[in-house]
Enzyme design. Structure first.
Site, PDB file in Angstrom:
ATOM      1  N   PRO A  82      30.029  -8.465 -46.710  1.00  0.00           N
ATOM      2  CG  PRO A  82      30.502  -6.942 -48.425  1.00  0.00           C
ATOM      3  CD  PRO A  82      31.132  -7.993 -47.566  1.00  0.00           C
ATOM      4  CB  THR A 108      23.108 -10.287 -42.431  1.00  0.00           C
ATOM      5  OG1 THR A 108      23.191  -9.736 -41.118  1.00  0.00           O
ATOM      6  CG2 THR A 108      21.684 -10.787 -42.683  1.00  0.00           C
ATOM      7  CE  LYS A 116      20.334  -9.408 -39.267  1.00  0.00           C
ATOM      8  NZ  LYS A 116      20.766  -8.252 -38.581  1.00  0.00           N
TER       9      LYS A 116
HETATM   10  P1  NAD Z   1      30.296  -2.636 -45.071  1.00  0.00           P
HETATM   11  O1  NAD Z   1      30.075  -2.670 -46.538  1.00  0.00           O
HETATM   12  O2  NAD Z   1      30.500  -1.328 -44.378  1.00  0.00           O
HETATM   13  O3  NAD Z   1      31.592  -3.553 -44.725  1.00  0.00           O
HETATM   14  C1  NAD Z   1      31.963  -4.718 -45.401  1.00  0.00           C
HETATM   15  C2  NAD Z   1      33.475  -4.705 -45.520  1.00  0.00           C
HETATM   16  O4  NAD Z   1      33.917  -5.946 -46.088  1.00  0.00           O
HETATM   17  C3  NAD Z   1      34.002  -3.596 -46.447  1.00  0.00           C
HETATM   18  O5  NAD Z   1      34.921  -2.769 -45.728  1.00  0.00           O
HETATM   19  C4  NAD Z   1      34.684  -4.355 -47.582  1.00  0.00           C
HETATM   20  O6  NAD Z   1      35.835  -3.693 -48.083  1.00  0.00           O
HETATM   21  C5  NAD Z   1      35.043  -5.659 -46.898  1.00  0.00           C
HETATM   22  N1  NAD Z   1      35.267  -6.769 -47.818  1.00  0.00           N
HETATM   23  C6  NAD Z   1      34.477  -7.193 -48.830  1.00  0.00           C
HETATM   24  N2  NAD Z   1      35.026  -8.281 -49.448  1.00  0.00           N
HETATM   25  C7  NAD Z   1      36.180  -8.540 -48.788  1.00  0.00           C
HETATM   26  C8  NAD Z   1      37.201  -9.515 -48.943  1.00  0.00           C
HETATM   27  N3  NAD Z   1      37.140 -10.439 -49.894  1.00  0.00           N
HETATM   28  N4  NAD Z   1      38.248  -9.491 -48.096  1.00  0.00           N
HETATM   29  C9  NAD Z   1      38.333  -8.541 -47.130  1.00  0.00           C
HETATM   30  N5  NAD Z   1      37.408  -7.586 -46.923  1.00  0.00           N
HETATM   31  C10 NAD Z   1      36.343  -7.578 -47.751  1.00  0.00           C
HETATM   32  O7  NAD Z   1      29.084  -3.439 -44.426  1.00  0.00           O
HETATM   33  P2  NAD Z   1      28.615  -3.433 -42.891  1.00  0.00           P
HETATM   34  O8  NAD Z   1      27.561  -2.398 -42.684  1.00  0.00           O
HETATM   35  O9  NAD Z   1      29.815  -3.449 -42.012  1.00  0.00           O
HETATM   36  O10 NAD Z   1      27.863  -4.844 -42.840  1.00  0.00           O
HETATM   37  C11 NAD Z   1      28.582  -6.057 -42.797  1.00  0.00           C
HETATM   38  C12 NAD Z   1      27.604  -7.190 -42.588  1.00  0.00           C
HETATM   39  O11 NAD Z   1      26.875  -6.968 -41.370  1.00  0.00           O
HETATM   40  C13 NAD Z   1      26.546  -7.308 -43.694  1.00  0.00           C
HETATM   41  O12 NAD Z   1      26.325  -8.669 -43.959  1.00  0.00           O
HETATM   42  C14 NAD Z   1      25.323  -6.615 -43.097  1.00  0.00           C
HETATM   43  O13 NAD Z   1      24.107  -7.105 -43.640  1.00  0.00           O
HETATM   44  C15 NAD Z   1      25.472  -6.990 -41.627  1.00  0.00           C
HETATM   45  N6  NAD Z   1      24.822  -6.063 -40.694  1.00  0.00           N
HETATM   46  C16 NAD Z   1      24.933  -4.717 -40.848  1.00  0.00           C
HETATM   47  C17 NAD Z   1      24.309  -3.869 -39.948  1.00  0.00           C
HETATM   48  C18 NAD Z   1      24.426  -2.361 -40.074  1.00  0.00           C
HETATM   49  O14 NAD Z   1      23.682  -1.648 -39.399  1.00  0.00           O
HETATM   50  N7  NAD Z   1      25.365  -1.847 -40.898  1.00  0.00           N
HETATM   51  C19 NAD Z   1      23.560  -4.396 -38.873  1.00  0.00           C
HETATM   52  C20 NAD Z   1      23.484  -5.781 -38.720  1.00  0.00           C
HETATM   53  C21 NAD Z   1      24.118  -6.605 -39.644  1.00  0.00           C
END
Ligand code: NAD
Length: 297
Positions: free
Chosen positions: A66, A94, A169
């Site tokens: 996250p 990000t 980004k």
């Molecule tokens: P999300 O919340 O769905 O996934 C994050 C995952 O990380 C969760 O499943 C959580 O359980 C896991 N996690 C957290 N701490 C952890 C740890 N210590 N050990 C193991 N797992 C852990 O978020 P997302 O939508 O997949 O986004 C992830 C990243 O990508 C973010 O930084 C976001 O800004 C970026 N991003 C997202 C999008 C989008 O459209 N969703 C697009 C571009 C970039």
């Protein structure tokens, strides 16, 4: 076949890990969520019981977490102490530029190569293996990083050294947030002036108002190509995600002394829209707030 540890199997990470498995790599996946682990197993990944377990013996570690504090903690406390010598680390989350630089420096001290490699494209591109990657890394490491990202990528850019991927980004997304608001204000004013939205689209699209937010991602439903606006703003790029990136841009502007007053305005408007309960809607839905038509959402 390469052994890849994949940490963070959320909305983005699950499809990305699946694409590495599809490319015949051995993927050792870990997430704090059992549901995410179950999905990874269904997608051809081996599941691990902890970060330490996942990274043991892996040649490449990829993370999709996250925010900055998660990335700092996972790399410093769990990845580096347990990874194999010579392993390559790629963080695709990000996060703030400082956390990316800090993690890059700490990993270098521990003898590992690190890249910040945030993505553009959202969950559909994560599932399809067509993300754009913006990479901050040492030049000598880029060819190997590009190869490692290939099963998840449409295009891979090297932006510069550690932190440069995150810089690219958040600067790009600040431009996007501002330009979308500009297009939405244009449509809202055009409506008040009695101009049909499809006519405004046709004219601005062929004039100097033309930009990606208008041409490719038109916020007015039924005008231009199919976008999230045609699905009542479901899917696409969530307002909450845009707000996160605008906050990162403002923090970076404050820390570096850059002037970004329109970025600050965009952050305030998206914060208001989020506060009104629309954080899950596509960021182009802000049009309906500017029209005073929130009841349409
Ligand atoms: P999300 O919340 O769905 O996934 C994050 C995952 O990380 C969760 O499943 C959580 O359980 C896991 N996690 C957290 N701490 C952890 C740890 N210590 N050990 C193991 N797992 C852990 O978020 P997302 O939508 O997949 O986004 C992830 C990243 O990508 C973010 O930084 C976001 O800004 C970026 N991003 C997202 C999008 C989008 O459209 N969703 C697009 C571009 C970039």
């Amino acid at each position: 076949m390469t052994t890849i540890a994949f940490i963070g199997l959320g909305n983005m990470g699950s499809g990305m890990a699946a694409n590495q498995a599809k490319a015949q790599h051995k993927v050792r996946a870990f997430d704090l969520s059992d549901a995410a682990l179950k999905r990874a197993a269904e997608n051809g990944c081996e599941t691990a019981s902890s970060v330490a377990d996942a990274v043991k013996g892996a040649e490449i570690v990829i993370t999709m977490l996250p925010a900055g504090q998660h990335v700092r903690q996972v790399y410093a406390e769990q990845v580096a102490p347990n990874a194999k010598q010579g392993a390559l680390f790629i963080d695709c989350s990000t996060i703030d530029v400082d956390s990316a630089r800090w993690t890059g420096a700490e990993m270098a001290k521990a003898g590992f190569r690190f890249a910040d490699a945030p993505v553009s494209g959202g969950t559909a591109a994560a599932d399809a293996g067509s993300l754009a990657f913006m990479v901050g890394c040492e030049e000598k490491d880029f060819a190997e990083i590009e190869r490692a990202l290939q099963p998840m990528a449409r295009v891979v850019f090297r932006a510069g050294d550690h932190g440069a991927g995150q810089a690219a980004k958040i600067c790009n997304n600040m431009v996007l947030g501002i330009s979308m608001l500009g297009v939405c204000e244009g449509f809202a004013l055009a409506e008040k002036l009695g101009l049909a939205p499809d006519k405004f689209f046709e004219i601005a699209n062929a004039s100097s108002g033309q930009c990606w937010s208008l041409t490719t991602y038109c916020p007015w439903p039924g005008v231009g190509p199919q976008t999230a606006s045609d699905r009542n703003y479901e899917g696409g790029f969530a307002t909450a995600m845009m707000l996160k990136d605008l906050k990162l841009a403002q923090a970076a502007a404050a820390a570096s002394g850059a002037a970004a007053p329109l970025g600050a305005q965009a952050e305030a408007l998206y914060a208001l829209f989020d506060r009104l309960g629309y954080g899950g809607k596509d960021f182009s839905a802000v049009l309906q707030m500017l029209r005073g038509q929130l009841s349409r959402l």
